[in-house]
Design a protein around this motif. Structure first.
Motif, short mmCIF file in Angstrom:
data_model
loop_
_atom_site.label_atom_id
_atom_site.label_comp_id
_atom_site.label_asym_id
_atom_site.label_seq_id
_atom_site.Cartn_x
_atom_site.Cartn_y
_atom_site.Cartn_z
N ARG A 24 -2.56 -6.60 -0.19
CA ARG A 24 -1.30 -7.01 -0.83
C ARG A 24 -1.12 -8.52 -0.74
O ARG A 24 -0.67 -9.16 -1.69
CB ARG A 24 -0.13 -6.29 -0.17
CG ARG A 24 -0.05 -4.80 -0.52
CD ARG A 24 1.00 -4.10 0.32
NE ARG A 24 1.10 -2.69 -0.01
CZ ARG A 24 1.79 -1.80 0.72
NH1 ARG A 24 2.44 -2.20 1.81
NH2 ARG A 24 1.84 -0.53 0.36
N ALA A 25 -1.47 -9.08 0.43
CA ALA A 25 -1.32 -10.53 0.60
C ALA A 25 -2.25 -11.29 -0.34
O ALA A 25 -1.86 -12.30 -0.93
CB ALA A 25 -1.62 -10.91 2.05
N ILE A 26 -3.48 -10.78 -0.50
CA ILE A 26 -4.44 -11.44 -1.39
C ILE A 26 -3.95 -11.36 -2.83
O ILE A 26 -4.05 -12.33 -3.60
CB ILE A 26 -5.83 -10.78 -1.24
CG1 ILE A 26 -6.40 -11.07 0.14
CG2 ILE A 26 -6.80 -11.30 -2.31
CD1 ILE A 26 -7.64 -10.25 0.48
N GLN A 27 -3.41 -10.21 -3.23
CA GLN A 27 -2.89 -10.06 -4.58
C GLN A 27 -1.68 -10.97 -4.83
O GLN A 27 -1.57 -11.59 -5.89
CB GLN A 27 -2.52 -8.60 -4.83
CG GLN A 27 -3.73 -7.67 -4.92
CD GLN A 27 -3.32 -6.22 -5.05
OE1 GLN A 27 -2.33 -5.78 -4.48
NE2 GLN A 27 -4.08 -5.46 -5.82
N ASP A 28 -0.79 -11.06 -3.84
CA ASP A 28 0.37 -11.95 -3.98
C ASP A 28 -0.08 -13.40 -4.08
O ASP A 28 0.47 -14.19 -4.86
CB ASP A 28 1.31 -11.78 -2.77
CG ASP A 28 2.01 -10.43 -2.76
OD1 ASP A 28 2.03 -9.77 -3.82
OD2 ASP A 28 2.52 -10.04 -1.70
N GLU A 29 -1.07 -13.75 -3.28
CA GLU A 29 -1.61 -15.11 -3.31
C GLU A 29 -2.19 -15.43 -4.68
O GLU A 29 -2.01 -16.53 -5.21
CB GLU A 29 -2.68 -15.23 -2.23
CG GLU A 29 -3.39 -16.56 -2.18
CD GLU A 29 -4.53 -16.53 -1.17
OE1 GLU A 29 -5.69 -16.72 -1.57
OE2 GLU A 29 -4.25 -16.28 0.02
N ALA A 30 -2.89 -14.47 -5.28
CA ALA A 30 -3.50 -14.70 -6.59
C ALA A 30 -2.43 -14.92 -7.66
O ALA A 30 -2.64 -15.69 -8.60
CB ALA A 30 -4.38 -13.50 -6.97
N GLN A 31 -1.28 -14.24 -7.52
CA GLN A 31 -0.23 -14.36 -8.53
C GLN A 31 0.51 -15.69 -8.43
O GLN A 31 1.04 -16.19 -9.42
CB GLN A 31 0.75 -13.20 -8.38
CG GLN A 31 0.14 -11.85 -8.74
CD GLN A 31 1.09 -10.70 -8.44
OE1 GLN A 31 2.16 -10.89 -7.87
NE2 GLN A 31 0.69 -9.49 -8.83
N ASP A 82 -3.79 -1.69 -14.97
CA ASP A 82 -3.12 -0.89 -13.95
C ASP A 82 -3.67 -1.19 -12.57
O ASP A 82 -3.50 -0.43 -11.64
CB ASP A 82 -3.27 0.61 -14.25
CG ASP A 82 -4.74 1.06 -14.17
OD1 ASP A 82 -5.63 0.19 -14.26
OD2 ASP A 82 -4.98 2.27 -14.02
N GLY A 83 -4.36 -2.34 -12.44
CA GLY A 83 -5.06 -2.68 -11.20
C GLY A 83 -4.24 -2.51 -9.93
O GLY A 83 -4.62 -1.74 -9.05
N PRO A 84 -3.13 -3.22 -9.76
CA PRO A 84 -2.37 -3.11 -8.51
C PRO A 84 -1.95 -1.68 -8.18
O PRO A 84 -2.06 -1.23 -7.04
CB PRO A 84 -1.16 -4.02 -8.75
CG PRO A 84 -1.65 -5.01 -9.77
CD PRO A 84 -2.57 -4.22 -10.66
N GLY A 85 -1.48 -0.95 -9.19
CA GLY A 85 -1.05 0.43 -8.95
C GLY A 85 -2.20 1.33 -8.55
O GLY A 85 -2.09 2.13 -7.62
N GLU A 86 -3.34 1.19 -9.24
CA GLU A 86 -4.49 2.00 -8.91
C GLU A 86 -5.04 1.64 -7.54
O GLU A 86 -5.47 2.51 -6.78
CB GLU A 86 -5.58 1.82 -9.98
CG GLU A 86 -6.85 2.63 -9.72
CD GLU A 86 -6.58 4.12 -9.65
OE1 GLU A 86 -7.39 4.82 -8.99
OE2 GLU A 86 -5.59 4.60 -10.23
N THR A 87 -5.03 0.37 -7.21
CA THR A 87 -5.49 -0.05 -5.89
C THR A 87 -4.64 0.57 -4.80
O THR A 87 -5.16 1.05 -3.77
CB THR A 87 -5.44 -1.59 -5.79
OG1 THR A 87 -6.30 -2.16 -6.78
CG2 THR A 87 -5.89 -2.06 -4.42
N ARG A 131 -12.00 -14.34 -3.64
CA ARG A 131 -10.92 -13.36 -3.50
C ARG A 131 -11.50 -11.94 -3.47
O ARG A 131 -11.08 -11.11 -2.65
CB ARG A 131 -9.94 -13.52 -4.67
CG ARG A 131 -8.68 -12.68 -4.53
CD ARG A 131 -7.69 -13.03 -5.63
NE ARG A 131 -7.23 -14.41 -5.51
CZ ARG A 131 -7.30 -15.32 -6.47
NH1 ARG A 131 -7.84 -15.01 -7.64
NH2 ARG A 131 -6.84 -16.53 -6.27
N ALA A 132 -12.46 -11.67 -4.35
CA ALA A 132 -13.10 -10.34 -4.35
C ALA A 132 -13.80 -10.08 -3.03
O ALA A 132 -13.73 -8.97 -2.47
CB ALA A 132 -14.09 -10.24 -5.51
#
Length: 249
Positions: A115-122, A206-211, A177-178
């Motif tokens: 979640r932190a990595i995804q927030d950072e990317a946004q 749907d990436g975040p939701g599927e993750t 990031r990956a």
């Protein structure tokens, strides 16, 4: 009344009795005896097997253990319980609870990290060229071997660029990031197929939701294994306690 209570009032159990009370087939009871899951049955003069209540409890415990740690580890544990002391047996069972709790903590850490990595990317700005890393730099940052990063590349999880005349790897910000996501998931026990599913989902709308669903399924599996171990608890206690009972004369 449970047929396995009041063992002092019951005579030897037949194979079919043990099968009925444990939920296994007659052949499975024989196979599990051969594999050491339960102690060898007594043999009457006519060759027929004679079981006791502890055999039923051991088989029920095996069912729960197999759901918690897998059939191979469950067979090994039950065989070791009979060969060790009561203290050693209790410690082995306690270690299973500790291991599952540790797996859950690691999975939750991976979930928070992702979640932190995804927030950072946004929230991050446009990546710069000097944000890229070599394979050595990235391996050190993630505390993994360079061979691990090459393996992830072979599996299609992380795709670096190759920009030098020697075709050396160069990891840009998306690849970094990956790699961070892969490292977080692998450290929490996710297998390569599950990691590939997460990485693939991040490229879709749907990436975040599927993750989140992938991570939650992993936590649900840990919860189911914990419940299986808890269900095996009473039967395991009987098996372990039998180690302290004096042998019949």
């Amino acid at each position: 009344m449970d047929g396995t209570t009041g063992s002092a009032r019951r005579g030897p159990l037949r194979t079919v009795d043990v099968a009925r009370e444990s939920g296994y087939s007659v052949q499975q009871v024989r196979d599990l005896e051969r594999l050491g899951v339960i102690p060898p049955a007594d043999r009457a003069d006519n060759g027929y097997r004679g079981y006791a209540d502890v055999h039923v409890h051991a088989l029920r415990a095996y069912r729960g253990l197999a759901g918690a740690v897998g059939p191979v580890a469950a067979r090994q544990l039950l065989a070791e319980l009979r060969a060790g002391t009561l203290t050693e047996a209790a410690a082995a069972v306690n270690e299973l609870h500790v291991r599952l709790a540790r797996e859950r903590d690691e999975a939750l850490r991976a979930q928070r990290a992702l979640r932190a990595i995804q927030d950072e990317a946004q929230t991050a700005g446009a990546p710069q060229d000097d944000d890229a890393m070599t394979i050595t730099e990235l391996a050190e940052a993630l505390r993994v071997r360079t061979s691990t990063l090459r393996f992830w590349e072979q599996e299609g999880l992380v795709t670096p660029e190759r920009v030098t005349s020697l075709r050396a790897r160069r990891y840009d910000v998306p690849a970094i990031r990956a790699a961070r996501i892969v490292a977080a998931l692998r450290s929490s026990g996710h297998g390569i197929p599950a990691v590939r599913e997460v990485i693939g989902s991040l490229e879709r709308l749907d990436g975040p939701g599927e993750t989140e669903r992938v991570l939650q399924r992993h936590l649900d599996r840990i919860a189911a294994r914990t419940v299986a171990l808890l269900r095996a608890g009473a039967d395991l206690a009987t098996v372990v306690s039998s180690l302290a009972e004096p042998a019949a004369p």
